[in-house]
Design a protein around this motif. Sequence first.
Motif, PDB file in Angstrom:
ATOM      1  N   ILE A 170       2.453   6.246   4.633  1.00 28.42           N
ATOM      2  CA  ILE A 170       1.546   5.707   3.618  1.00 28.42           C
ATOM      3  C   ILE A 170       0.407   4.935   4.281  1.00 28.42           C
ATOM      4  CG2 ILE A 170       1.353   4.093   1.685  1.00 28.42           C
ATOM      5  CD1 ILE A 170       4.285   4.788   1.006  1.00 28.42           C
ATOM      6  N   VAL A 171       0.753   4.097   5.257  1.00 26.01           N
ATOM      7  CA  VAL A 171      -0.271   3.304   5.945  1.00 26.01           C
ATOM      8  C   VAL A 171      -1.282   4.222   6.622  1.00 26.01           C
ATOM      9  CG1 VAL A 171      -0.707   1.647   7.788  1.00 26.01           C
ATOM     10  CG2 VAL A 171       1.254   1.330   6.269  1.00 26.01           C
ATOM     11  N   LYS A 172      -0.788   5.247   7.288  1.00 30.23           N
ATOM     12  CA  LYS A 172      -1.696   6.159   7.996  1.00 30.23           C
ATOM     13  C   LYS A 172      -2.614   6.894   7.025  1.00 30.23           C
ATOM     14  CE  LYS A 172       1.763   7.753  10.563  1.00 30.23           C
ATOM     15  NZ  LYS A 172       2.536   8.515  11.589  1.00 30.23           N
ATOM     16  N   SER A 173      -2.133   7.190   5.840  1.00 33.61           N
ATOM     17  CA  SER A 173      -2.986   7.834   4.843  1.00 33.61           C
ATOM     18  C   SER A 173      -4.069   6.884   4.344  1.00 33.61           C
ATOM     19  CB  SER A 173      -2.154   8.341   3.665  1.00 33.61           C
ATOM     20  OG  SER A 173      -1.656   7.271   2.879  1.00 33.61           O
ATOM     21  N   LEU A 174      -3.764   5.585   4.309  1.00 25.16           N
ATOM     22  CA  LEU A 174      -4.737   4.589   3.847  1.00 25.16           C
ATOM     23  C   LEU A 174      -5.780   4.251   4.909  1.00 25.16           C
ATOM     24  CD1 LEU A 174      -2.323   2.154   1.971  1.00 25.16           C
ATOM     25  CD2 LEU A 174      -4.094   3.576   0.925  1.00 25.16           C
ATOM     26  N   MET A 175      -5.518   4.617   6.159  1.00 21.89           N
ATOM     27  CA  MET A 175      -6.482   4.343   7.211  1.00 21.89           C
ATOM     28  C   MET A 175      -7.793   5.082   6.984  1.00 21.89           C
ATOM     29  SD  MET A 175      -3.884   4.266  10.496  1.00 21.89           S
ATOM     30  CE  MET A 175      -5.158   3.966  11.723  1.00 21.89           C
ATOM     31  N   GLN A 176      -7.755   6.175   6.259  1.00 19.08           N
ATOM     32  CA  GLN A 176      -8.985   6.895   5.916  1.00 19.08           C
ATOM     33  C   GLN A 176      -9.789   6.120   4.884  1.00 19.08           C
ATOM     34  OE1 GLN A 176      -8.079  10.996   4.848  1.00 19.08           O
ATOM     35  NE2 GLN A 176      -6.291  10.997   6.192  1.00 19.08           N
ATOM     36  N   LYS A 177      -9.086   5.366   4.038  1.00 17.12           N
ATOM     37  CA  LYS A 177      -9.754   4.559   3.011  1.00 17.12           C
ATOM     38  C   LYS A 177     -10.361   3.299   3.610  1.00 17.12           C
ATOM     39  CE  LYS A 177      -8.706   2.372  -1.482  1.00 17.12           C
ATOM     40  NZ  LYS A 177      -7.621   2.106  -2.480  1.00 17.12           N
ATOM     41  N   TYR A 178      -9.722   2.774   4.676  1.00 19.88           N
ATOM     42  CA  TYR A 178     -10.177   1.535   5.307  1.00 19.88           C
ATOM     43  C   TYR A 178     -10.410   1.769   6.800  1.00 19.88           C
ATOM     44  CZ  TYR A 178      -8.255  -0.347   0.949  1.00 19.88           C
ATOM     45  OH  TYR A 178      -7.982  -0.596  -0.381  1.00 19.88           O
ATOM     46  N   PRO A 179     -11.368   2.625   7.146  1.00 20.99           N
ATOM     47  CA  PRO A 179     -11.580   2.950   8.565  1.00 20.99           C
ATOM     48  C   PRO A 179     -12.058   1.743   9.360  1.00 20.99           C
ATOM     49  CG  PRO A 179     -13.385   3.793   7.209  1.00 20.99           C
ATOM     50  CD  PRO A 179     -12.333   3.299   6.258  1.00 20.99           C
ATOM     51  N   GLY A 180     -11.483   1.577  10.537  1.00 25.77           N
ATOM     52  CA  GLY A 180     -11.888   0.484  11.406  1.00 25.77           C
ATOM     53  C   GLY A 180     -11.379  -0.879  10.984  1.00 25.77           C
ATOM     54  N   ALA A 181     -10.593  -0.944   9.898  1.00 26.28           N
ATOM     55  CA  ALA A 181     -10.080  -2.224   9.421  1.00 26.28           C
ATOM     56  C   ALA A 181      -8.557  -2.218   9.283  1.00 26.28           C
ATOM     57  CB  ALA A 181     -10.713  -2.587   8.078  1.00 26.28           C
ATOM     58  N   LEU A 182      -7.961  -1.040   9.222  1.00 22.60           N
ATOM     59  CA  LEU A 182      -6.516  -0.924   9.077  1.00 22.60           C
ATOM     60  C   LEU A 182      -5.949  -0.177  10.276  1.00 22.60           C
ATOM     61  CD1 LEU A 182      -3.872  -1.150   7.483  1.00 22.60           C
ATOM     62  CD2 LEU A 182      -4.525   0.928   6.243  1.00 22.60           C
ATOM     63  N   PHE A 183      -4.918  -0.765  10.877  1.00 23.78           N
ATOM     64  CA  PHE A 183      -4.308  -0.193  12.077  1.00 23.78           C
ATOM     65  C   PHE A 183      -2.788  -0.211  11.913  1.00 23.78           C
ATOM     66  CE2 PHE A 183      -8.172  -2.519  12.992  1.00 23.78           C
ATOM     67  CZ  PHE A 183      -8.956  -1.573  13.665  1.00 23.78           C
ATOM     68  N   ILE A 184      -2.127   0.628  12.681  1.00 19.34           N
ATOM     69  CA  ILE A 184      -0.675   0.638  12.635  1.00 19.34           C
ATOM     70  C   ILE A 184      -0.102   0.821  14.034  1.00 19.34           C
ATOM     71  CG2 ILE A 184      -0.542   3.134  12.178  1.00 19.34           C
ATOM     72  CD1 ILE A 184       1.972   2.499  10.458  1.00 19.34           C
ATOM     73  N   GLU A 185       0.968   0.115  14.309  1.00 18.23           N
ATOM     74  CA  GLU A 185       1.762   0.295  15.513  1.00 18.23           C
ATOM     75  C   GLU A 185       3.173   0.660  15.055  1.00 18.23           C
ATOM     76  OE1 GLU A 185       0.934  -0.721  19.268  1.00 18.23           O
ATOM     77  OE2 GLU A 185      -0.687   0.334  18.206  1.00 18.23           O
ATOM     78  N   GLU A 186       3.664   1.798  15.491  1.00 14.11           N
ATOM     79  CA  GLU A 186       4.991   2.251  15.093  1.00 14.11           C
ATOM     80  C   GLU A 186       5.989   2.035  16.228  1.00 14.11           C
ATOM     81  OE1 GLU A 186       5.074   5.996  12.590  1.00 14.11           O
ATOM     82  OE2 GLU A 186       3.077   6.188  13.492  1.00 14.11           O
ATOM     83  N   ARG A 187       7.144   1.492  15.861  1.00 13.76           N
ATOM     84  CA  ARG A 187       8.202   1.269  16.831  1.00 13.76           C
ATOM     85  C   ARG A 187       9.447   2.024  16.384  1.00 13.76           C
ATOM     86  NH1 ARG A 187       8.904  -4.885  18.192  1.00 13.76           N
ATOM     87  NH2 ARG A 187       9.756  -4.952  16.078  1.00 13.76           N
TER      88      ARG A 187
END
Length: 253
Positions: free
Chosen positions: A42-59
Amino acid sequence: MIIPTYNESENITSILDAVFALQQGYHVLVIDDGSPDGTATIVKSLMQKYPGALFIEERQGKLGLGTAYIHGFKWCMENGYHYIFEMDADFSHDPGDLERLYNACKDGLGDVAVGSRYVPGGKTENWPMDRQLYSRGGALYTRLITWLPVNDPTAGFVCYKRKVLETINLDAINFVGYAFQIEMKFAAWKLGFRIVEVPITFIDRKVGISKMHKGILKEGVFGVLSLQWQSMFKNYRRKVANSGTVPSTGTVG
């Protein structure tokens, strides 16, 4: 802003939309510990909506709240941020309070701003009586054992100035549960940084499952004793700070 997640698919879109709707220039880093419910997707899909402002690190795997924040702190410093926030994904922390925490640090009132339930103006909502007793009792117990002058030492809604996280030896932070929050404040205080408490209303999560369990409570009880004992031998400093500050706390209305 660092938001750690584990199975927060029901909350993550709403909390991210609420933060970005403030239009205050916040960037958000989600640290996801392999949520099986698809939170990261879900977060990765939202990165297109908030480019350059939303990031994710997966562990891979559920590695604990403390290690998630340490990972996020290091990421934020590597990427040049000067004010770094902690915040839950479940709306127990109101995004509308972010500016008050930020201003408390920006205006020089504190080096660490804590969203506090237990100062005048702060409160909790929708909490059962036993949870309130555990939390208030734990806060009092922590202050008595460590002398840490913070009314809400387990609070997880926090703004740090960059210099605080640069000065603390993050690799020396031992705890991974809610005792992590105590240890970070304890380390900042021991290093002479100013901690200010900003009153907030903490609202118990309405969606999803609480991450609180007996192991976390046990870590809090014995961890506080360990903190005081280790403080006689442990040095939390990574490098000499140039802040010239002395330990102090306060409340911001």
